[in-house]
Design a protein around this motif. Structure first.
Motif, PDB file in Angstrom:
ATOM      1  N   ALA A  30       6.001  12.115  -3.529  1.00 33.93           N
ATOM      2  CA  ALA A  30       5.589  13.198  -3.618  1.00 33.93           C
ATOM      3  C   ALA A  30       6.946  14.458  -3.924  1.00 33.93           C
ATOM      4  N   VAL A  31       6.863  15.395  -5.045  1.00 34.41           N
ATOM      5  CA  VAL A  31       8.053  16.120  -5.052  1.00 34.41           C
ATOM      6  C   VAL A  31       7.253  17.543  -5.060  1.00 34.41           C
ATOM      7  N   ASN A  32       8.232  18.652  -4.599  1.00 34.17           N
ATOM      8  CA  ASN A  32       8.033  19.991  -4.928  1.00 34.17           C
ATOM      9  C   ASN A  32       8.364  20.659  -6.185  1.00 34.17           C
ATOM     10  N   HIS A  33       8.069  21.595  -6.574  1.00 29.89           N
ATOM     11  CA  HIS A  33       8.275  22.401  -7.713  1.00 29.89           C
ATOM     12  C   HIS A  33       9.755  22.521  -7.859  1.00 29.89           C
ATOM     13  N   ARG A  34      10.391  22.846  -7.078  1.00 27.28           N
ATOM     14  CA  ARG A  34      11.880  23.183  -7.050  1.00 27.28           C
ATOM     15  C   ARG A  34      12.628  21.798  -7.149  1.00 27.28           C
ATOM     16  N   PHE A  35      12.139  20.546  -7.183  1.00 31.24           N
ATOM     17  CA  PHE A  35      12.557  19.269  -7.517  1.00 31.24           C
ATOM     18  C   PHE A  35      12.573  19.306  -9.119  1.00 31.24           C
ATOM     19  N   THR A  36      11.170  19.268  -9.396  1.00 27.78           N
ATOM     20  CA  THR A  36      10.561  19.130 -10.912  1.00 27.78           C
ATOM     21  C   THR A  36      11.783  20.252 -11.807  1.00 27.78           C
ATOM     22  N   ASN A  53       0.758  -1.201  -0.028  1.00 26.06           N
ATOM     23  CA  ASN A  53      -0.044   0.139   0.145  1.00 26.06           C
ATOM     24  C   ASN A  53       0.923   1.064  -0.098  1.00 26.06           C
ATOM     25  N   ARG A  54       0.417   2.061  -0.884  1.00 25.57           N
ATOM     26  CA  ARG A  54       1.182   3.479  -0.915  1.00 25.57           C
ATOM     27  C   ARG A  54       0.090   4.619  -1.114  1.00 25.57           C
ATOM     28  N   ARG A  55       0.560   5.677  -0.664  1.00 26.00           N
ATOM     29  CA  ARG A  55      -0.222   6.746  -0.867  1.00 26.00           C
ATOM     30  C   ARG A  55      -0.299   7.419  -2.329  1.00 26.00           C
ATOM     31  N   ASP A  56      -1.143   7.710  -2.938  1.00 26.74           N
ATOM     32  CA  ASP A  56      -1.257   7.844  -4.314  1.00 26.74           C
ATOM     33  C   ASP A  56      -1.021   9.430  -4.506  1.00 26.74           C
ATOM     34  N   PHE A  57       0.362   9.969  -4.763  1.00 27.25           N
ATOM     35  CA  PHE A  57       0.717  11.315  -4.707  1.00 27.25           C
ATOM     36  C   PHE A  57       0.738  11.771  -6.302  1.00 27.25           C
ATOM     37  N   ALA A  58       0.262  12.766  -6.578  1.00 21.30           N
ATOM     38  CA  ALA A  58       0.617  13.456  -7.943  1.00 21.30           C
ATOM     39  C   ALA A  58       1.263  14.992  -7.943  1.00 21.30           C
ATOM     40  N   ASP A  69      14.455  17.942 -13.752  1.00 16.45           N
ATOM     41  CA  ASP A  69      13.787  17.676 -15.080  1.00 16.45           C
ATOM     42  C   ASP A  69      12.899  16.592 -14.863  1.00 16.45           C
ATOM     43  N   ALA A  70      11.890  16.642 -13.688  1.00 15.52           N
ATOM     44  CA  ALA A  70      11.000  15.446 -13.578  1.00 15.52           C
ATOM     45  C   ALA A  70       9.340  16.006 -13.764  1.00 15.52           C
ATOM     46  N   ASP A  71       8.720  15.018 -14.272  1.00 16.94           N
ATOM     47  CA  ASP A  71       7.239  15.316 -14.568  1.00 16.94           C
ATOM     48  C   ASP A  71       6.637  14.586 -13.778  1.00 16.94           C
ATOM     49  N   GLU A  72       5.282  14.444 -14.074  1.00 15.75           N
ATOM     50  CA  GLU A  72       4.249  13.613 -13.570  1.00 15.75           C
ATOM     51  C   GLU A  72       4.656  12.024 -13.343  1.00 15.75           C
TER      52      GLU A  72
END
Length: 376
Positions: free
Chosen positions: A55-61, A2-7, A65-68
């Motif tokens: 989960a990641v914050n916008h600084r990480f993306t 089981n894992r929380r479903d983050f987006a 260069d990360a996306d969904e």
């Protein structure tokens, strides 16, 4: 598993199992904090021996260069793709042992990519082992540390030079002065004052180089008792010390003694007539409604002399600033250095009668209620 479903959305990390209207206040506050961290951050869970992104914050993306598609993938695929196995093992080991750990990462073998500083902050839940990963640029931090080391080495060299090259001839000259007998003592007195000033500069420069940047070990110190002890060690001539409040202060007693002695010396040196120095708890209105066991926020040290011009409030704490012929310009910088090492903020102002007033904020002190009208 089981894992929380983050987006990842344009507004930051979200949990699809919650709705905005139904989200708990603590969860909303966490999301706001997480998203607005100044550096890249990721929340991960260890699944089958892999640090999987939740989960990641916008600084990480932006930084990696990360996306969904990053959600559900090992974090090391983005942060250290050329050394993923090694760093994944480090993360898993730290989280499994619940160990807060910091590491400098080389992101590729060529060194073309700037190294990263990674901080692992583990936490446990019923759903398994989790952790936060915080990233920052290690190059800037390393450069700052190198600069600080270089400055400290230069200060130590300066202190050594002052101690050896100045103190020895000063001691010799003072010895010869004691053997001089003359009807006109004025030139001798002037030489003696000059030598005393040089000796004071040596002592204060050594103090500046030896004081720690951060004081980590403190204890409750009886400030009135310490102040009276320091007063006896300073040449206060006809000056008077008045303790307005009895209180204890959480501090390093040796460093606090240096702070008090420098402020006492400053008050006497910058006022030709006799001066009265006072010490007590600042902010009468705030402390008047408290019981004696409740920490106050600030204490003050004042004198009733000619005060400090308002234009000099900011610069008076800088090295070399003095308005006295016999001053070294080092006393108040030492006071500032000791205050900042304790985490205090120092405010320079004036009393109601125009004397100098130094207020030390963010202190932890306890004491009985101040006497009415004591602070000026």
């Amino acid at each position: 598993m089981n894992r929380r479903d983050f987006a990842v959305t344009e507004g930051g990390a979200t949990d699809s199992s919650d709705t905005p209207d139904g989200a708990a206040p603590d969860t909303q506050r966490f999301r706001h904090l997480f998203e607005n961290l100044p550096n890249p951050a990721a929340e991960i869970q260890v699944i089958d021996g892999e640090p999987i992104i939740e989960a990641v914050n916008h600084r990480f993306t932006e930084r990696f260069d990360a996306d969904e598609g990053a959600i559900g993938r090992p974090v090391t695929e983005y942060t250290c793709p050329d050394a993923a196995e090694d760093t994944a093992e480090q993360i898993v080991a730290a989280i499994a042992s619940n160990t807060h750990r910091e590491t400098i990462l080389s992101r590729d073998a060529t060194g073309a990519t700037a190294p990263l500083r990674r901080e692992i902050i583990p936490y446990e839940t019923d759903g398994g082992n989790h952790g936060f990963l915080l990233y920052s640029d290690a190059t800037e931090r390393t450069a700052q540390q190198a600069d600080a080391t270089s400055r400290n080495q230069q200060l130590e060299k300066l202190a050594s030079t002052l101690s050896h090259d100045l103190r020895n001839p000063v001691n010799a000259a003072q010895g010869w002065l004691e053997q001089i007998e003359t009807a006109d003592d004025d030139p001798v007195d002037r030489i003696e004052r000059a030598l005393d000033r040089i000796e004071a500069m040596v002592d204060k420069t050594l103090t500046l180089t030896q004081n720690p940047e951060i004081i980590e070990t403190t204890e409750p110190v009886d400030i009135p008792e310490l102040a009276r002890h320091c007063w006896q060690r300073v040449e206060t001539e006809h000056a008077e010390l008045i303790v307005d409040d009895r209180f204890t202060l959480l501090c390093d007693s040796d460093q606090m003694a240096r702070l008090l002695e420098n402020l006492f010396e400053n008050a006497v040196a910058h006022n030709s007539e006799s001066v009265t120095v006072r010490i007590g708890i600042h902010d009468r209105l705030a402390t008047a409604t408290r019981v004696s066991s409740t920490p106050s926020e600030a204490f003050y040290i004042t004198d009733d002399g000619r005060g400090i011009p308002r234009a000099d409030y900011e610069t008076v704490l800088e090295y070399g600033m003095t308005t006295s012929e016999d001053g070294t310009g080092l006393g108040l910088p030492i006071v500032k250095q000791i205050a900042e090492a304790h985490g205090w903020e120092i405010e320079v102002t004036k009393t109601l009668n125009g004397g100098a007033k130094f207020i030390f904020h963010n202190a932890t002190l306890h004491g009985r209620l101040p006497k009415d009208g004591a602070e000026s």
